[in-house]
Design a protein around this motif. Structure first.
Motif, PDB file in Angstrom:
ATOM      1  N   ARG A 168       0.831  -1.205   0.000  1.00 18.42           N
ATOM      2  CA  ARG A 168       0.000   0.000   0.000  1.00 18.42           C
ATOM      3  C   ARG A 168       0.871   1.264   0.000  1.00 18.42           C
ATOM      4  NH1 ARG A 168      -2.966   0.563   4.247  1.00 18.42           N
ATOM      5  NH2 ARG A 168      -2.128  -1.078   5.566  1.00 18.42           N
ATOM      6  N   LEU A 169       1.958   1.230   0.790  1.00 23.34           N
ATOM      7  CA  LEU A 169       2.865   2.387   0.822  1.00 23.34           C
ATOM      8  C   LEU A 169       3.552   2.558  -0.532  1.00 23.34           C
ATOM      9  CD1 LEU A 169       4.413   1.842   4.372  1.00 23.34           C
ATOM     10  CD2 LEU A 169       3.078   3.830   3.647  1.00 23.34           C
ATOM     11  N   ARG A 170       3.947   1.442  -1.127  1.00 26.53           N
ATOM     12  CA  ARG A 170       4.629   1.492  -2.429  1.00 26.53           C
ATOM     13  C   ARG A 170       3.694   2.079  -3.485  1.00 26.53           C
ATOM     14  NH1 ARG A 170       4.440  -3.032  -5.140  1.00 26.53           N
ATOM     15  NH2 ARG A 170       4.650  -4.277  -3.247  1.00 26.53           N
ATOM     16  N   GLN A 175       1.875   6.510  -6.983  1.00 28.11           N
ATOM     17  CA  GLN A 175       0.722   7.331  -7.399  1.00 28.11           C
ATOM     18  C   GLN A 175       1.013   8.832  -7.221  1.00 28.11           C
ATOM     19  OE1 GLN A 175      -2.764   6.814  -4.923  1.00 28.11           O
ATOM     20  NE2 GLN A 175      -4.146   6.989  -6.674  1.00 28.11           N
ATOM     21  N   LEU A 176       1.750   9.175  -6.149  1.00 29.15           N
ATOM     22  CA  LEU A 176       2.053  10.586  -5.886  1.00 29.15           C
ATOM     23  C   LEU A 176       3.349  11.017  -6.581  1.00 29.15           C
ATOM     24  CD1 LEU A 176       0.946  10.734  -2.130  1.00 29.15           C
ATOM     25  CD2 LEU A 176      -0.258  11.701  -4.090  1.00 29.15           C
ATOM     26  N   GLY A 177       3.804  10.200  -7.518  1.00 32.07           N
ATOM     27  CA  GLY A 177       4.929  10.571  -8.375  1.00 32.07           C
ATOM     28  C   GLY A 177       6.252  10.676  -7.643  1.00 32.07           C
ATOM     29  N   GLY A 178       6.406   9.928  -6.557  1.00 36.06           N
ATOM     30  CA  GLY A 178       7.678   9.926  -5.827  1.00 36.06           C
ATOM     31  C   GLY A 178       7.961  11.238  -5.113  1.00 36.06           C
ATOM     32  N   THR A 179       6.913  12.057  -4.902  1.00 34.59           N
ATOM     33  CA  THR A 179       7.128  13.374  -4.280  1.00 34.59           C
ATOM     34  C   THR A 179       7.193  13.312  -2.753  1.00 34.59           C
ATOM     35  OG1 THR A 179       4.739  13.748  -4.239  1.00 34.59           O
ATOM     36  CG2 THR A 179       5.941  14.622  -6.158  1.00 34.59           C
ATOM     37  N   ASN A 181       8.360  11.602   0.964  1.00 30.75           N
ATOM     38  CA  ASN A 181       9.340  10.724   1.599  1.00 30.75           C
ATOM     39  C   ASN A 181       8.617   9.685   2.470  1.00 30.75           C
ATOM     40  OD1 ASN A 181       8.778  11.824   4.144  1.00 30.75           O
ATOM     41  ND2 ASN A 181      10.307  13.456   3.865  1.00 30.75           N
ATOM     42  N   ALA A 182       9.377   8.751   3.025  1.00 31.52           N
ATOM     43  CA  ALA A 182       8.773   7.619   3.754  1.00 31.52           C
ATOM     44  C   ALA A 182       7.883   8.094   4.903  1.00 31.52           C
ATOM     45  CB  ALA A 182       9.877   6.704   4.269  1.00 31.52           C
ATOM     46  N   GLU A 183       8.363   9.135   5.580  1.00 33.01           N
ATOM     47  CA  GLU A 183       7.606   9.642   6.737  1.00 33.01           C
ATOM     48  C   GLU A 183       6.273  10.258   6.293  1.00 33.01           C
ATOM     49  OE1 GLU A 183       8.608  12.970  10.007  1.00 33.01           O
ATOM     50  OE2 GLU A 183      10.316  11.782   9.291  1.00 33.01           O
ATOM     51  N   GLN A 184       6.325  11.030   5.210  1.00 35.46           N
ATOM     52  CA  GLN A 184       5.092  11.658   4.691  1.00 35.46           C
ATOM     53  C   GLN A 184       4.109  10.605   4.206  1.00 35.46           C
ATOM     54  OE1 GLN A 184       7.307  14.042   1.892  1.00 35.46           O
ATOM     55  NE2 GLN A 184       6.720  15.949   2.906  1.00 35.46           N
ATOM     56  N   LEU A 185       4.638   9.571   3.564  1.00 39.08           N
ATOM     57  CA  LEU A 185       3.765   8.502   3.076  1.00 39.08           C
ATOM     58  C   LEU A 185       3.096   7.773   4.228  1.00 39.08           C
ATOM     59  CD1 LEU A 185       5.593   6.689   0.135  1.00 39.08           C
ATOM     60  CD2 LEU A 185       3.412   7.919   0.068  1.00 39.08           C
TER      61      LEU A 185
END
Ligand SMILES: Nc1ncnc2c1ncn2[C@@H]1O[C@H](COP(=O)(O)OP(=O)(O)O)[C@@H](O)[C@H]1O
Ligand SMILES: Nc1ccn([C@H]2C[C@H](O)[C@@H](COP(=O)(O)OP(=O)(O)O)O2)c(=O)n1
Length: 237
Positions: A168-170, A175-179, A181-185
């Motif tokens: 789901r995180l991946r 989907q958000l175009g790699g914009t 970071n891990a914490e924001q996701l």
């Protein structure tokens, strides 16, 4: 599953009520899979999450304090909402303003749980969701968190679409175009789910709800598996 096969199945014949209720956590594929299932079954489509997002946009834009339950509840009744129920077309308008893209912004994603956990606002949005299902003569794919359990427990088909946290995180990251970071996701997926699940249970399937785990399936395989569940459940009844 071929379109010809679907179109000839008696259980899927036009005119019969067919509500397909799909719940699941963030990033499990609810919106994209539900929309494609609606297209294939020639049903209307309702994204209930978009309603919670639209209400959040309205509150934020009008300076309504999200911690003030009475004000959020009032806002849910005042909300003038137009939402596409066609799987071919996506639009959300609040008071005539197009908010289709604005409601997907990270700022709304971070604020939406405060609105979704306001019980009075849920009551009003659930009322509107049921009204929309009736307006479409109960021929609709409806997706969210509480559709199988609260909004439409009598739906002909009820499904819980899940995927591992990693998947789901991946997916959300892509989907958000790699914009992000891990914490924001994590804030937008895992932490939001934790807040949302204080008012609705979408992590375990209720009685009679079929679980579809998409962790190891690609998008097409997931749509196909969902269509197989629909036809199996309908042919069983
Ligand atoms: N089975 C799948 N495999 C890979 N990617 C998927 C799958 N299902 C959905 N996706 C993609 O993952 C992203 C998140 O899906 P989305 O439908 O927005 O999930 P949800 O509505 O549950 O938050 C989208 O970009 C979508 O295209
Ligand atoms: N039936 C629903 C649908 C969504 N919600 C809440 C929970 C979510 O945080 C927000 C936004 O839902 P949405 O389905 O757009 O969320 P995703 O980002 O696709 O995971 O609304 C809800 O409480 N009940």
């Amino acid at each position: 599953m071929t379109q010809e096969l679907l179109d000839t199945m008696p259980a899927l014949r036009i005119g019969r009520p067919l509500v397909v209720a799909i719940d699941g956590p963030s990033g499990s594929g609810k919106s994209s899979v539900s929309k494609e299932v609606a297209r294939r079954l020639r049903l209307a489509y309702l994204d209930t999450g978009a309603m919670y997002r639209a209400l959040t946009w309205y509150c934020v834009t009008n300076g309504i304090d999200l911690d003030d339950a009475a004000s959020v509840e009032q806002a849910s009744r005042d909300l003038v909402l137009e939402l596409s129920t066609s799987p071919q077309q996506e639009f959300v308008r609040v008071g005539g303003v197009d908010v289709t893209d604005a409601i997907r912004e990270p700022a709304i994603s971070s604020a939406v749980s405060a609105v979704a956990t306001t019980l009075g606002a849920r009551t009003e949005l659930i009322r509107r969701q049921r009204e929309l299902i009736e307006k479409h003569h109960r021929r609709m794919v409806v997706e969210g968190r509480d559709i199988t359990t609260v909004v439409a427990p009598g739906a002909e088909v009820r499904m819980l679409l899940t995927a591992s946290e990693e998947a789901r995180l991946r997916r959300r990251g892509i989907q958000l175009g790699g914009t992000q970071n891990a914490e924001q996701l994590a804030a937008q997926v895992t932490h939001r789910d934790a807040k949302d699940s204080t008012v609705v249970n979408f992590t375990q399937a209720a009685d009679g709800v079929v679980t579809l785990d998409s962790s190891d399936l690609d998008f097409e395989q997931t749509v196909d598996a969902a269509l197989v569940i629909v036809t199996k459940v309908l042919n069983r009844d």
